[in-house]
Design a protein around this motif. Structure first.
Motif, PDB file in Angstrom:
ATOM      1  N   ALA A   1       0.831  -1.209   0.000  1.00  0.00           N
ATOM      2  CA  ALA A   1       0.000   0.000   0.000  1.00  0.00           C
ATOM      3  C   ALA A   1       0.866   1.260   0.000  1.00  0.00           C
ATOM      4  CB  ALA A   1      -0.947   0.007   1.197  1.00  0.00           C
ATOM      5  N   VAL A   2       2.017   1.197   0.688  1.00  0.00           N
ATOM      6  CA  VAL A   2       2.914   2.359   0.717  1.00  0.00           C
ATOM      7  C   VAL A   2       3.428   2.646  -0.695  1.00  0.00           C
ATOM      8  CG1 VAL A   2       5.080   3.265   1.652  1.00  0.00           C
ATOM      9  CG2 VAL A   2       3.591   1.867   3.100  1.00  0.00           C
ATOM     10  N   VAL A   3       3.731   1.570  -1.428  1.00  0.00           N
ATOM     11  CA  VAL A   3       4.275   1.724  -2.781  1.00  0.00           C
ATOM     12  C   VAL A   3       3.173   2.121  -3.772  1.00  0.00           C
ATOM     13  CG1 VAL A   3       5.449   0.517  -4.675  1.00  0.00           C
ATOM     14  CG2 VAL A   3       6.088   0.032  -2.296  1.00  0.00           C
ATOM     15  N   LEU A   4       1.979   1.503  -3.617  1.00  0.00           N
ATOM     16  CA  LEU A   4       0.908   1.685  -4.609  1.00  0.00           C
ATOM     17  C   LEU A   4      -0.030   2.847  -4.271  1.00  0.00           C
ATOM     18  CD1 LEU A   4      -0.054  -2.088  -5.009  1.00  0.00           C
ATOM     19  CD2 LEU A   4       1.349  -0.719  -6.563  1.00  0.00           C
ATOM     20  N   GLY A   5       0.017   3.316  -3.003  1.00  0.00           N
ATOM     21  CA  GLY A   5      -0.960   4.287  -2.519  1.00  0.00           C
ATOM     22  C   GLY A   5      -0.914   5.617  -3.248  1.00  0.00           C
ATOM     23  N   GLY A   6      -1.973   6.398  -3.039  1.00  0.00           N
ATOM     24  CA  GLY A   6      -2.084   7.702  -3.677  1.00  0.00           C
ATOM     25  C   GLY A   6      -3.460   7.845  -4.295  1.00  0.00           C
ATOM     26  N   GLY A   7      -3.781   9.052  -4.717  1.00  0.00           N
ATOM     27  CA  GLY A   7      -5.072   9.277  -5.351  1.00  0.00           C
ATOM     28  C   GLY A   7      -6.176   9.490  -4.338  1.00  0.00           C
TER      29      GLY A   7
ATOM     30  N   THR B   1      -5.977   5.347   1.054  1.00  0.00           N
ATOM     31  CA  THR B   1      -6.498   5.580  -0.298  1.00  0.00           C
ATOM     32  C   THR B   1      -7.077   4.294  -0.886  1.00  0.00           C
ATOM     33  OG1 THR B   1      -4.425   5.040  -1.429  1.00  0.00           O
ATOM     34  CG2 THR B   1      -4.685   7.314  -0.649  1.00  0.00           C
ATOM     35  N   TRP B   2      -7.961   4.469  -1.866  1.00  0.00           N
ATOM     36  CA  TRP B   2      -8.532   3.301  -2.556  1.00  0.00           C
ATOM     37  C   TRP B   2      -7.451   2.492  -3.237  1.00  0.00           C
ATOM     38  CZ3 TRP B   2     -12.935   1.475  -1.256  1.00  0.00           C
ATOM     39  CH2 TRP B   2     -13.967   2.321  -0.827  1.00  0.00           C
ATOM     40  N   ARG B   3      -6.533   3.223  -3.931  1.00  0.00           N
ATOM     41  CA  ARG B   3      -5.497   2.514  -4.692  1.00  0.00           C
ATOM     42  C   ARG B   3      -4.600   1.691  -3.770  1.00  0.00           C
ATOM     43  NH1 ARG B   3      -2.749   6.783  -8.100  1.00  0.00           N
ATOM     44  NH2 ARG B   3      -0.912   6.251  -6.886  1.00  0.00           N
ATOM     45  N   GLY B   4      -4.201   2.302  -2.640  1.00  0.00           N
ATOM     46  CA  GLY B   4      -3.340   1.585  -1.700  1.00  0.00           C
ATOM     47  C   GLY B   4      -4.053   0.392  -1.094  1.00  0.00           C
ATOM     48  N   THR B   5      -5.313   0.570  -0.744  1.00  0.00           N
ATOM     49  CA  THR B   5      -6.061  -0.487  -0.078  1.00  0.00           C
ATOM     50  C   THR B   5      -6.349  -1.655  -1.025  1.00  0.00           C
ATOM     51  OG1 THR B   5      -7.099   1.204   1.287  1.00  0.00           O
ATOM     52  CG2 THR B   5      -8.111  -0.973   1.308  1.00  0.00           C
ATOM     53  N   VAL B   6      -6.915  -1.343  -2.198  1.00  0.00           N
ATOM     54  CA  VAL B   6      -7.240  -2.406  -3.162  1.00  0.00           C
ATOM     55  C   VAL B   6      -5.961  -3.061  -3.689  1.00  0.00           C
ATOM     56  CG1 VAL B   6      -8.330  -2.897  -5.393  1.00  0.00           C
ATOM     57  CG2 VAL B   6      -9.446  -1.344  -3.772  1.00  0.00           C
ATOM     58  N   GLY B   7      -4.952  -2.224  -3.989  1.00  0.00           N
ATOM     59  CA  GLY B   7      -3.675  -2.758  -4.467  1.00  0.00           C
ATOM     60  C   GLY B   7      -3.024  -3.660  -3.432  1.00  0.00           C
ATOM     61  N   GLY B   8      -3.055  -3.229  -2.174  1.00  0.00           N
ATOM     62  CA  GLY B   8      -2.467  -4.039  -1.095  1.00  0.00           C
ATOM     63  C   GLY B   8      -3.160  -5.384  -0.964  1.00  0.00           C
ATOM     64  N   ILE B   9      -4.492  -5.376  -1.048  1.00  0.00           N
ATOM     65  CA  ILE B   9      -5.251  -6.631  -0.941  1.00  0.00           C
ATOM     66  C   ILE B   9      -4.898  -7.556  -2.107  1.00  0.00           C
ATOM     67  CG2 ILE B   9      -7.578  -7.644  -1.064  1.00  0.00           C
ATOM     68  CD1 ILE B   9      -8.571  -5.150   0.502  1.00  0.00           C
TER      69      ILE B   9
ATOM     70  N   PRO C   1      -5.305 -10.916   3.572  1.00  0.00           N
ATOM     71  CA  PRO C   1      -4.976  -9.538   3.168  1.00  0.00           C
ATOM     72  C   PRO C   1      -6.126  -8.549   3.375  1.00  0.00           C
ATOM     73  CG  PRO C   1      -5.057 -10.985   1.240  1.00  0.00           C
ATOM     74  CD  PRO C   1      -5.245 -11.857   2.437  1.00  0.00           C
ATOM     75  N   THR C   2      -7.353  -8.987   3.175  1.00  0.00           N
ATOM     76  CA  THR C   2      -8.484  -8.071   3.363  1.00  0.00           C
ATOM     77  C   THR C   2      -8.593  -7.664   4.827  1.00  0.00           C
ATOM     78  OG1 THR C   2      -9.644  -9.152   1.538  1.00  0.00           O
ATOM     79  CG2 THR C   2     -10.973  -7.769   2.994  1.00  0.00           C
ATOM     80  N   GLY C   3      -8.448  -8.626   5.733  1.00  0.00           N
ATOM     81  CA  GLY C   3      -8.493  -8.333   7.164  1.00  0.00           C
ATOM     82  C   GLY C   3      -7.346  -7.432   7.585  1.00  0.00           C
ATOM     83  N   ALA C   4      -6.160  -7.659   7.006  1.00  0.00           N
ATOM     84  CA  ALA C   4      -4.996  -6.832   7.348  1.00  0.00           C
ATOM     85  C   ALA C   4      -5.241  -5.373   6.970  1.00  0.00           C
ATOM     86  CB  ALA C   4      -3.745  -7.364   6.636  1.00  0.00           C
ATOM     87  N   MET C   5      -5.739  -5.149   5.764  1.00  0.00           N
ATOM     88  CA  MET C   5      -6.009  -3.766   5.323  1.00  0.00           C
ATOM     89  C   MET C   5      -7.143  -3.147   6.133  1.00  0.00           C
ATOM     90  SD  MET C   5      -4.199  -2.469   2.573  1.00  0.00           S
ATOM     91  CE  MET C   5      -3.077  -2.450   3.914  1.00  0.00           C
ATOM     92  N   ALA C   6      -8.161  -3.952   6.453  1.00  0.00           N
ATOM     93  CA  ALA C   6      -9.285  -3.444   7.254  1.00  0.00           C
ATOM     94  C   ALA C   6      -8.804  -3.038   8.650  1.00  0.00           C
ATOM     95  CB  ALA C   6     -10.391  -4.491   7.349  1.00  0.00           C
TER      96      ALA C   6
END
Ligand code: CTP
Ligand code: MG
Length: 179
Positions: free
Chosen positions: A22-28, A48-56, A93-98
């Motif tokens: 998420a740190v790498v992909l985040g933003g927007g 961010t959406w991008r960081g969260t969805v990308g991280g998952i 991964p979903t639980g981790a981001m949540a």
């Protein structure tokens, strides 16, 4: 102690990596859309959406990759190496981001600005989120994999790994603070 360590690291990798991804992909666009509640952002610009969805997605891909690599790990460590069930592939991964998002919600309510470190919460939010979701979504897989000893190992090694990877990222110039 070695076998629970192998199980803990293998089983938690799909929960550890989403935060870093998420740190790498985040933003927007931020998830909270900029909304303010009681004088503070609902979640903050760091979620961010991008960081969260990308991280998952990265965490799910990793779990699938670990399943593919499992025969090699079984050769080295034996049958103790867990295989991820389809539900676990999604839930870890979903639980981790949540958990990470929930912690930001709590940090904003407590008056901490975005990026301010809150020890313990920052290191364990994603662990609690991942374990809680997988326990609810895949209870038999959870009980077979996360024995009390494995959970204890997870709680001990996670902050150490967190401090270690952050220090390494700082050393490599990827982060501006070593924590
Ligand atoms: N990030 C993201 N989406 C997420 C989690 C992280 O886009 N769901 C990105 C953001 O760019 C964020 C960075 O990764 O700034 C670091 O994540 P984290 O430390 O969790 O966020 P903070 O900026 O420290 O914000 P907070 O205080 O809310 O934890
Ligand atoms: Mg932070």
């Amino acid at each position: 102690m070695f076998e629970p360590l192998v199980v803990a690291v293998w089983a938690m990798l799909p929960a550890y990596v989403p935060n870093n991804a998420a740190v790498v992909l985040g933003g927007g666009r931020p998830i909270d859309g900029g909304r303010v509640w009681n004088g503070a952002r609902l979640l903050g610009a760091g979620k961010t959406w991008r960081g969260t969805v990308g991280g998952i997605l990265v965490g799910m891909l990793l779990a699938v990759g670990l399943n593919a690599a499992r025969p090699v790990a079984v050769g080295a460590f034996g049958e103790i190496v867990p295989a991820f069930s389809a539900t676990a592939v999604v839930a870890l991964p979903t639980g981790a981001m949540a958990g990470d998002v929930a912690a930001s919600f709590l940090k904003r309510r407590a008056g901490h600005n975005r990026g301010e470190s809150v020890p313990v919460l920052d290191q364990l939010d994603f662990v609690v989120g991942a374990l809680a979701l997988v326990a609810v979504a895949a209870p038999s897989w959870f009980l077979a994999t996360f024995t009390p000893v494995v959970i204890a190992v997870v709680v001990v090694i996670t902050p150490l790994l967190h401090v270690g990877t952050n220090a390494a990222a700082y050393g490599l110039g990827l982060k501006s603070e070593p924590w």
